[in-house]
Design a protein around this motif. Structure first.
Motif, PDB file in Angstrom:
ATOM      1  N   MET A 165      36.721 -76.059  44.862  1.00 55.24           N
ATOM      2  CA  MET A 165      35.709 -77.046  45.197  1.00 55.24           C
ATOM      3  C   MET A 165      36.262 -77.960  46.278  1.00 55.24           C
ATOM      4  SD  MET A 165      34.209 -80.105  42.792  1.00 55.24           S
ATOM      5  CE  MET A 165      33.739 -78.997  41.491  1.00 55.24           C
ATOM      6  N   VAL A 166      35.545 -78.147  47.347  1.00 54.91           N
ATOM      7  CA  VAL A 166      35.944 -79.067  48.404  1.00 54.91           C
ATOM      8  C   VAL A 166      34.911 -80.160  48.486  1.00 54.91           C
ATOM      9  CG1 VAL A 166      36.427 -79.351  50.846  1.00 54.91           C
ATOM     10  CG2 VAL A 166      37.131 -77.281  49.700  1.00 54.91           C
ATOM     11  N   LEU A 167      35.336 -81.383  48.368  1.00 54.27           N
ATOM     12  CA  LEU A 167      34.426 -82.504  48.396  1.00 54.27           C
ATOM     13  C   LEU A 167      34.610 -83.265  49.692  1.00 54.27           C
ATOM     14  CD1 LEU A 167      32.464 -84.407  46.694  1.00 54.27           C
ATOM     15  CD2 LEU A 167      34.513 -85.743  46.281  1.00 54.27           C
ATOM     16  N   ALA A 168      33.541 -83.534  50.394  1.00 55.41           N
ATOM     17  CA  ALA A 168      33.584 -84.395  51.572  1.00 55.41           C
ATOM     18  C   ALA A 168      33.006 -85.735  51.180  1.00 55.41           C
ATOM     19  CB  ALA A 168      32.770 -83.783  52.709  1.00 55.41           C
ATOM     20  N   THR A 169      33.748 -86.799  51.367  1.00 55.41           N
ATOM     21  CA  THR A 169      33.334 -88.113  50.928  1.00 55.41           C
ATOM     22  C   THR A 169      33.302 -89.083  52.093  1.00 55.41           C
ATOM     23  OG1 THR A 169      34.417 -87.714  48.812  1.00 55.41           O
ATOM     24  CG2 THR A 169      33.807 -89.984  49.307  1.00 55.41           C
ATOM     25  N   GLU A 170      32.247 -89.876  52.161  1.00 53.13           N
ATOM     26  CA  GLU A 170      32.118 -90.903  53.188  1.00 53.13           C
ATOM     27  C   GLU A 170      32.748 -92.179  52.664  1.00 53.13           C
ATOM     28  OE1 GLU A 170      31.202 -92.344  56.837  1.00 53.13           O
ATOM     29  OE2 GLU A 170      30.526 -90.383  56.205  1.00 53.13           O
ATOM     30  N   MET A 171      33.781 -92.656  53.307  1.00 48.67           N
ATOM     31  CA  MET A 171      34.519 -93.825  52.843  1.00 48.67           C
ATOM     32  C   MET A 171      34.098 -95.063  53.622  1.00 48.67           C
ATOM     33  SD  MET A 171      36.401 -93.015  50.375  1.00 48.67           S
ATOM     34  CE  MET A 171      37.357 -94.517  50.340  1.00 48.67           C
ATOM     35  N   GLY A 172      32.799 -95.377  53.585  1.00 44.83           N
ATOM     36  CA  GLY A 172      32.343 -96.564  54.300  1.00 44.83           C
ATOM     37  C   GLY A 172      31.956 -96.228  55.714  1.00 44.83           C
ATOM     38  N   SER A 173      31.065 -97.022  56.284  1.00 43.86           N
ATOM     39  CA  SER A 173      30.506 -96.711  57.590  1.00 43.86           C
ATOM     40  C   SER A 173      31.503 -96.836  58.722  1.00 43.86           C
ATOM     41  CB  SER A 173      29.315 -97.649  57.858  1.00 43.86           C
ATOM     42  OG  SER A 173      29.722 -99.000  57.794  1.00 43.86           O
ATOM     43  N   SER A 174      32.598 -97.578  58.517  1.00 49.31           N
ATOM     44  CA  SER A 174      33.562 -97.790  59.594  1.00 49.31           C
ATOM     45  C   SER A 174      34.643 -96.735  59.626  1.00 49.31           C
ATOM     46  CB  SER A 174      34.207 -99.173  59.443  1.00 49.31           C
ATOM     47  OG  SER A 174      34.913 -99.237  58.217  1.00 49.31           O
ATOM     48  N   GLN A 175      34.605 -95.786  58.653  1.00 48.42           N
ATOM     49  CA  GLN A 175      35.664 -94.796  58.583  1.00 48.42           C
ATOM     50  C   GLN A 175      35.091 -93.401  58.756  1.00 48.42           C
ATOM     51  OE1 GLN A 175      37.679 -95.348  54.855  1.00 48.42           O
ATOM     52  NE2 GLN A 175      38.743 -97.179  55.554  1.00 48.42           N
ATOM     53  N   PRO A 176      35.862 -92.476  59.333  1.00 49.39           N
ATOM     54  CA  PRO A 176      35.385 -91.114  59.480  1.00 49.39           C
ATOM     55  C   PRO A 176      35.321 -90.409  58.138  1.00 49.39           C
ATOM     56  CG  PRO A 176      37.680 -91.238  60.090  1.00 49.39           C
ATOM     57  CD  PRO A 176      37.235 -92.646  59.850  1.00 49.39           C
ATOM     58  N   GLU A 177      34.503 -89.362  58.079  1.00 52.14           N
ATOM     59  CA  GLU A 177      34.406 -88.567  56.858  1.00 52.14           C
ATOM     60  C   GLU A 177      35.713 -87.827  56.624  1.00 52.14           C
ATOM     61  OE1 GLU A 177      31.880 -84.840  56.319  1.00 52.14           O
ATOM     62  OE2 GLU A 177      30.570 -86.431  55.586  1.00 52.14           O
ATOM     63  N   SER A 178      36.139 -87.788  55.366  1.00 53.94           N
ATOM     64  CA  SER A 178      37.399 -87.144  55.015  1.00 53.94           C
ATOM     65  C   SER A 178      37.133 -86.020  54.031  1.00 53.94           C
ATOM     66  CB  SER A 178      38.363 -88.155  54.383  1.00 53.94           C
ATOM     67  OG  SER A 178      38.617 -89.222  55.269  1.00 53.94           O
ATOM     68  N   SER A 179      37.956 -84.992  54.106  1.00 58.22           N
ATOM     69  CA  SER A 179      37.826 -83.877  53.176  1.00 58.22           C
ATOM     70  C   SER A 179      38.930 -83.959  52.133  1.00 58.22           C
ATOM     71  CB  SER A 179      37.926 -82.552  53.928  1.00 58.22           C
ATOM     72  OG  SER A 179      36.842 -82.414  54.813  1.00 58.22           O
ATOM     73  N   PHE A 180      38.583 -83.584  50.922  1.00 57.69           N
ATOM     74  CA  PHE A 180      39.567 -83.603  49.844  1.00 57.69           C
ATOM     75  C   PHE A 180      39.345 -82.379  48.981  1.00 57.69           C
ATOM     76  CE2 PHE A 180      40.911 -84.810  45.530  1.00 57.69           C
ATOM     77  CZ  PHE A 180      42.242 -85.103  45.790  1.00 57.69           C
ATOM     78  N   ASP A 181      40.382 -81.603  48.795  1.00 58.16           N
ATOM     79  CA  ASP A 181      40.295 -80.376  48.004  1.00 58.16           C
ATOM     80  C   ASP A 181      40.588 -80.711  46.546  1.00 58.16           C
ATOM     81  OD1 ASP A 181      40.494 -77.913  46.823  1.00 58.16           O
ATOM     82  OD2 ASP A 181      41.738 -77.019  48.394  1.00 58.16           O
ATOM     83  N   LEU A 182      39.537 -80.955  45.803  1.00 58.84           N
ATOM     84  CA  LEU A 182      39.694 -81.375  44.411  1.00 58.84           C
ATOM     85  C   LEU A 182      40.263 -80.263  43.544  1.00 58.84           C
ATOM     86  CD1 LEU A 182      39.320 -83.449  42.163  1.00 58.84           C
ATOM     87  CD2 LEU A 182      36.962 -82.647  41.918  1.00 58.84           C
ATOM     88  N   SER A 183      39.830 -79.041  43.767  1.00 58.64           N
ATOM     89  CA  SER A 183      40.307 -77.923  42.937  1.00 58.64           C
ATOM     90  C   SER A 183      41.824 -77.797  42.979  1.00 58.64           C
ATOM     91  CB  SER A 183      39.669 -76.612  43.403  1.00 58.64           C
ATOM     92  OG  SER A 183      38.300 -76.604  43.131  1.00 58.64           O
ATOM     93  N   THR A 184      42.388 -77.831  44.176  1.00 60.52           N
ATOM     94  CA  THR A 184      43.842 -77.730  44.323  1.00 60.52           C
ATOM     95  C   THR A 184      44.534 -78.918  43.679  1.00 60.52           C
ATOM     96  OG1 THR A 184      43.621 -76.478  46.381  1.00 60.52           O
ATOM     97  CG2 THR A 184      45.736 -77.551  45.986  1.00 60.52           C
ATOM     98  N   TYR A 185      43.979 -80.092  43.882  1.00 58.98           N
ATOM     99  CA  TYR A 185      44.554 -81.309  43.316  1.00 58.98           C
ATOM    100  C   TYR A 185      44.593 -81.227  41.787  1.00 58.98           C
ATOM    101  CZ  TYR A 185      45.135 -86.300  42.258  1.00 58.98           C
ATOM    102  OH  TYR A 185      45.586 -87.502  41.772  1.00 58.98           O
ATOM    103  N   LEU A 186      43.470 -80.839  41.187  1.00 64.15           N
ATOM    104  CA  LEU A 186      43.403 -80.758  39.726  1.00 64.15           C
ATOM    105  C   LEU A 186      44.357 -79.716  39.163  1.00 64.15           C
ATOM    106  CD1 LEU A 186      39.550 -81.030  39.055  1.00 64.15           C
ATOM    107  CD2 LEU A 186      41.276 -82.818  38.771  1.00 64.15           C
ATOM    108  N   VAL A 187      44.450 -78.570  39.838  1.00 66.34           N
ATOM    109  CA  VAL A 187      45.345 -77.504  39.376  1.00 66.34           C
ATOM    110  C   VAL A 187      46.795 -77.973  39.383  1.00 66.34           C
ATOM    111  CG1 VAL A 187      46.313 -75.252  39.964  1.00 66.34           C
ATOM    112  CG2 VAL A 187      43.838 -75.566  39.955  1.00 66.34           C
ATOM    113  N   LYS A 188      47.219 -78.591  40.491  1.00 65.45           N
ATOM    114  CA  LYS A 188      48.615 -79.040  40.606  1.00 65.45           C
ATOM    115  C   LYS A 188      48.941 -80.135  39.598  1.00 65.45           C
ATOM    116  CE  LYS A 188      49.427 -77.783  45.441  1.00 65.45           C
ATOM    117  NZ  LYS A 188      49.726 -78.270  46.806  1.00 65.45           N
TER     118      LYS A 188
END
Length: 308
Positions: free
Chosen positions: A1-24
């Motif tokens: 699962m890859v989640l793209a989250t908007e961290m406020g209007s002044s910041q660019p969109e960031s990607s976070f690989d939740l599946s890998t994070y949870l597994v580790k």
């Protein structure tokens, strides 16, 4: 699962690989839990404790603790003992919740419940053993953390697990069973304490270990309160919509027990909307942390999209 989250209007969109994070993170927690509880004499009690503690599960609570500690500037090694202790207390609550005197369930995490394997007497004692050992584990195994922060963590966790938290919620839940006039206020109390208090402790205690400020602890507390309630709403929905194989425990238990649930008050669609709104409100609390909050934000979204 890859989640793209908007961290406020002044910041660019960031990607976070939740599946890998949870597994580790889960792998690290499983290793730590296994080594935390060796089998010694009398073997039966340690075997019973390990049976439920190492039965699997998502390990979301200890993962939340590690993520919160890192967000606040700490390391996973600082928080691992507390993360393990949180899972011990959570496991205790599951063992006791499954007992005939409570929910009388036969399956948990796809396996026979503790009392079905070891008997009610040993199951009660296994839960007691996990609860008490959790506090010893934090006190004796936490390293490179100021003693005052360790003490604060133990005190916070003690409140969350006691009559003012998890146990209090369980009492009101038991008293409400079979009643048809349970109010939304009472239902919220049950789940804010029975489920939410420990989940909130996971997030807050991780940050306490890292030395977070009072203002940041308050933000994280509000975040956790919201995702805790969302978690329970989704649990109530899944009890109706998921199968026993998907859940790893008996499906439809709430209806059979005559429990008032969020879907019974709101319906399924409104329950989903409420859970989604709670997650949105939770995520708003973390905007100040920027990209450091990505793991917690992703876990918040995962809570409403999970199938078990």
């Amino acid at each position: 699962m890859v989640l793209a989250t908007e961290m406020g209007s002044s910041q660019p969109e960031s990607s976070f690989d939740l599946s890998t994070y949870l597994v580790k993170r889960k792998e690290a927690i499983e290793v730590a839990l296994d080594s935390a509880l060796p089998v010694i004499y009398p073997e039966k009690i340690y075997e019973a404790m390990r049976y439920s503690l190492l039965a699997g599960g998502k390990r979301l609570r200890p993962i939340l603790c590690l993520a919160s500690c890192e967000l606040a500037g700490g390391t996973t090694s600082m928080a691992i003992p507390t993360a393990c202790a949180l899972e011990m207390i959570h496991t205790m609550s599951l063992i006791h919740d499954d007992l005939p005197a409570m929910d009388n369930d036969d399956y948990r995490r796809g396996k026979l419940t503790n009392h079905k394997v070891y008997g009610e007497d040993i199951a009660i004692l296994a839960g007691d053993g996990l609860l008490t050992y959790a506090f010893e584990f934090i006190a004796t195994k936490t390293e490179n953390v100021p003693p005052q922060q360790v003490l604060q963590t133990i005190a916070y966790l003690g409140r969350a697990a006691g009559a003012g938290g998890l146990i209090g919620g369980q009492v009101v839940d038991v008293e409400s069973e079979g009643k048809t006039d349970v109010s939304l206020e009472t239902l919220n109390y049950i789940h804010a304490h029975k489920t939410g208090a420990l989940l909130e402790a996971c997030v807050v205690c991780g940050a306490i270990i890292a030395g977070a400020s009072a203002a940041d602890l308050q933000r994280l507390s509000r975040f956790a309160q919201n995702i805790g309630l969302a978690f329970q709403i989704v649990d109530d929905i899944l009890d109706i919509t998921a199968t026993q194989e998907e859940l790893g425990k008996t499906a439809g238990k709430d209806v059979q027990a005559g429990k008032v649930t969020y879907p019974s008050l709101w319906g399924i669609e409104e329950s989903r909307r409420q859970a989604s709104q709670l997650v949105d409100d939770a995520k708003a609390q973390l905007a100040v942390f920027g990209s450091k909050a990505l793991p917690l934000l992703a876990i918040a979204d995962f809570i409403t999209s999970r199938s078990n």
